[in-house]
Design a protein around this motif. Structure first.
Motif, PDB file in Angstrom:
ATOM      1  N   LEU A  38      20.084 -39.718 -48.269  1.00  0.00           N
ATOM      2  CA  LEU A  38      19.502 -39.368 -46.976  1.00  0.00           C
ATOM      3  C   LEU A  38      20.435 -38.432 -46.205  1.00  0.00           C
ATOM      4  N   GLY A  39      20.815 -37.363 -46.875  1.00  0.00           N
ATOM      5  CA  GLY A  39      21.709 -36.393 -46.267  1.00  0.00           C
ATOM      6  C   GLY A  39      20.963 -35.251 -45.616  1.00  0.00           C
ATOM      7  N   PRO A  40      21.643 -34.494 -44.760  1.00  0.00           N
ATOM      8  CA  PRO A  40      21.020 -33.346 -44.118  1.00  0.00           C
ATOM      9  C   PRO A  40      20.728 -32.247 -45.149  1.00  0.00           C
ATOM     10  N   LEU A  41      19.520 -31.686 -45.070  1.00  0.00           N
ATOM     11  CA  LEU A  41      19.121 -30.590 -45.948  1.00  0.00           C
ATOM     12  C   LEU A  41      18.872 -29.369 -45.084  1.00  0.00           C
ATOM     13  N   GLY A  42      19.406 -28.245 -45.514  1.00  0.00           N
ATOM     14  CA  GLY A  42      19.235 -27.032 -44.723  1.00  0.00           C
ATOM     15  C   GLY A  42      19.496 -25.800 -45.539  1.00  0.00           C
ATOM     16  N   VAL A  43      19.512 -24.673 -44.848  1.00  0.00           N
ATOM     17  CA  VAL A  43      19.761 -23.382 -45.478  1.00  0.00           C
ATOM     18  C   VAL A  43      20.887 -22.692 -44.719  1.00  0.00           C
ATOM     19  N   ASP A  44      21.806 -22.109 -45.476  1.00  0.00           N
ATOM     20  CA  ASP A  44      22.904 -21.343 -44.898  1.00  0.00           C
ATOM     21  C   ASP A  44      22.469 -19.883 -44.864  1.00  0.00           C
ATOM     22  N   LEU A  45      22.161 -19.376 -43.680  1.00  0.00           N
ATOM     23  CA  LEU A  45      21.662 -18.013 -43.562  1.00  0.00           C
ATOM     24  C   LEU A  45      22.742 -16.961 -43.753  1.00  0.00           C
ATOM     25  N   ILE A  46      24.001 -17.357 -43.776  1.00  0.00           N
ATOM     26  CA  ILE A  46      25.074 -16.415 -44.106  1.00  0.00           C
ATOM     27  C   ILE A  46      25.164 -16.276 -45.621  1.00  0.00           C
ATOM     28  N   ALA A  47      25.198 -17.395 -46.319  1.00  0.00           N
ATOM     29  CA  ALA A  47      25.337 -17.367 -47.782  1.00  0.00           C
ATOM     30  C   ALA A  47      24.051 -16.975 -48.495  1.00  0.00           C
ATOM     31  N   HIS A  48      22.897 -17.347 -47.934  1.00  0.00           N
ATOM     32  CA  HIS A  48      21.634 -17.119 -48.630  1.00  0.00           C
ATOM     33  C   HIS A  48      20.648 -16.306 -47.807  1.00  0.00           C
ATOM     34  N   GLY A  49      21.102 -15.670 -46.748  1.00  0.00           N
ATOM     35  CA  GLY A  49      20.220 -14.960 -45.822  1.00  0.00           C
ATOM     36  C   GLY A  49      20.055 -13.506 -46.164  1.00  0.00           C
ATOM     37  N   PRO A  50      19.609 -12.752 -45.248  1.00  0.00           N
ATOM     38  CA  PRO A  50      19.613 -13.000 -43.815  1.00  0.00           C
ATOM     39  C   PRO A  50      18.395 -13.763 -43.307  1.00  0.00           C
ATOM     40  N   GLY A  51      17.515 -14.188 -44.145  1.00  0.00           N
ATOM     41  CA  GLY A  51      16.339 -14.930 -43.710  1.00  0.00           C
ATOM     42  C   GLY A  51      15.971 -15.984 -44.725  1.00  0.00           C
ATOM     43  N   ALA A  52      14.912 -16.709 -44.424  1.00  0.00           N
ATOM     44  CA  ALA A  52      14.426 -17.748 -45.322  1.00  0.00           C
ATOM     45  C   ALA A  52      12.916 -17.849 -45.160  1.00  0.00           C
ATOM     46  N   VAL A  53      12.264 -18.388 -46.161  1.00  0.00           N
ATOM     47  CA  VAL A  53      10.822 -18.601 -46.119  1.00  0.00           C
ATOM     48  C   VAL A  53      10.562 -20.101 -46.188  1.00  0.00           C
ATOM     49  N   VAL A  54       9.731 -20.590 -45.299  1.00  0.00           N
ATOM     50  CA  VAL A  54       9.284 -21.980 -45.342  1.00  0.00           C
ATOM     51  C   VAL A  54       7.810 -21.922 -45.709  1.00  0.00           C
ATOM     52  N   ALA A  55       7.476 -22.427 -46.879  1.00  0.00           N
ATOM     53  CA  ALA A  55       6.103 -22.336 -47.383  1.00  0.00           C
ATOM     54  C   ALA A  55       5.586 -23.704 -47.779  1.00  0.00           C
ATOM     55  N   GLY A  56       4.282 -23.836 -47.791  1.00  0.00           N
ATOM     56  CA  GLY A  56       3.652 -25.079 -48.208  1.00  0.00           C
ATOM     57  C   GLY A  56       2.208 -25.102 -47.767  1.00  0.00           C
ATOM     58  N   PRO A  57       1.457 -26.056 -48.269  1.00  0.00           N
ATOM     59  CA  PRO A  57       0.045 -26.145 -47.888  1.00  0.00           C
ATOM     60  C   PRO A  57      -0.120 -26.628 -46.449  1.00  0.00           C
TER      61      PRO A  57
END
Length: 88
Positions: free
Chosen positions: A24-43
């Motif tokens: 039950l750890g925090p889940l996230g995205v590092d926009l410096i390492a994997h950016g400059p953006g991100a996509v959140v997709a789903g139904p």
């Protein structure tokens, strides 16, 4: 089971998306390492908006400025440090 209160984000642009995994750890995205953006997709009704609002709040809590389009303005217009885009 509780979230780890000692968790430190790996960068100033790390955005929390939720909690999960066996620990039950925090889940996230590092926009410096994997950016400059991100996509959140789903139904439909899968939690996309909740994930984006959680990410926005975590970035604001870290002092990272951000903006939103008018469509989402009603949900977060009162958040300190956030700005609406008036020409989207």
């Amino acid at each position: 089971m509780e979230l780890d209160p000692a968790f430190e984000p790996p960068s100033p642009l790390w955005a929390l998306l939720g909690a999960g995994g066996d620990a039950l750890g925090p889940l996230g995205v590092d926009l410096i390492a994997h950016g400059p953006g991100a996509v959140v997709a789903g139904p439909s009704r899968s939690g996309r908006s909740s994930a984006l609002l959680t990410a926005a709040r975590s970035l604001l809590a870290a002092g990272t400025p951000w903006w939103w389009s008018p469509r989402g303005a009603a949900r977060c217009a009162t958040w300190p440090g956030s700005r609406a885009c008036s020409r989207c």
